[in-house]
Design an enzyme around this catalytic site. Sequence first.
Site, mmCIF file in Angstrom:
data_model
loop_
_atom_site.group_PDB
_atom_site.id
_atom_site.type_symbol
_atom_site.label_atom_id
_atom_site.label_comp_id
_atom_site.label_asym_id
_atom_site.label_seq_id
_atom_site.Cartn_x
_atom_site.Cartn_y
_atom_site.Cartn_z
ATOM 1 C CG HIS A 1 31.143 -18.748 -6.635
ATOM 2 N ND1 HIS A 1 31.667 -17.916 -7.606
ATOM 3 C CD2 HIS A 1 29.800 -18.769 -6.865
ATOM 4 C CE1 HIS A 1 30.688 -17.462 -8.373
ATOM 5 N NE2 HIS A 1 29.549 -17.968 -7.950
ATOM 6 C CD GLU B 1 36.965 -13.624 -9.987
ATOM 7 O OE1 GLU B 1 37.504 -14.609 -9.435
ATOM 8 O OE2 GLU B 1 35.764 -13.598 -10.338
#
Length: 401
Positions: free
Chosen positions: A158, A371
């Site tokens: 991303h 994450e």
Amino acid sequence: MTEQLVNLALRRAGAATLADFQRENGLPQTGQTDETTEKRLLPLLLGYERHRVQRGDTLWTLARRYGTRVRAIETANPGVDASRLRIGQTLTVPFGFPVVPTDVPFSSELLALCVRGLTARYPAISSRPIAVTLRGKPVTLLKFGQGPRSVLYNASHHANEWITTPILLHFLEQYADAVSGGGTIFGRDARALFRRTQLYLVPMVNPDGVDLVTGALRPDDLFYRTAELIAAYYPAIRFPDGWKANLSGVDLNLNYPAEWEQAKKIKAAQGFDGPAPRDFVGEAPLDQPESRAMAALTRQVNPRLTLSYHSQGEEIYWKFLDFAPAGAQLIGEEFALVSGYALRDPAFQASFAGYKDWFLQEFNRPAYTVEVGLGVNPLPITDFPSIYAKNLGILALGLER
């Protein structure tokens, strides 16, 4: 050379301004970059100088002159005989600072400089492109290690999660230095890890998107304007900061054949049924060069374990549907312990078509989405030290699990 890179080189040179640098190096003091000035700045970005041996040179005198260590010179020049340096012989001499910066936004150009610097300093690191993006940028693979087992780490699927790229690069540099000096990484014998495990890194899966978010892609560029037109259909998403996709408007971490049709249904219901800054799954699984290359590489490498780095939540995801490989939960619990992150199952609407999902489905071996950080993407680079400290244990333990 971008202004950001010029400023980075000037900081490493200890020069307050470009004109100061030019004066100190006998260049015309224009205060502007030109070909000659950039040529002088480049070694500071690469982290090494090419030195032609002169009479009286020794590795010790070179180490003093360049502010480095004899071991660093020996590592960069395998087979060099310290007692028999030849006049005219060319040596790679690393500087005394790390190659990988951890205090500036990343770009595909900065990544390429880091790759050149790391492979020059540590010839045991190899690199090659595995794909070429829409904009003609390489998706780069780095390899370090030997032995029968392999692991594959990736980052920046991303675009606005680019802070994950220096996490992998900084780890690789610290690990390579520990191997070179016979030291440890997170308390583990680095050379033993090197002999046992091949580490494969894809530190920037989405270089086009990263360049858009970090400003390396300028507003007058055709690709920037095309992305801006796509973003105009999604005014609620900040541009370019909210951009996660590649420059075709495809979310690369929703482009893998792991219940892709389910992901398509979910995202279309949310309004993402065509090119978008995020959450568009593409027209078909693996229809993007970046995701297609990652899948092909994974099949070639056949890794024992994969880590996929993202940047929201301080959580670790380890399952996909009913795919829960033997021992995977225990490894995940170890990762959670050393990082302080929570080991969780992803929410249903974010459970499909990701790289980790595909790997679990295809190989049924441990795979984790990590994450990092809290806040709004892109996370500020000032968060890097604390993020890296929490992830060093995960990255090191992954080499031996």
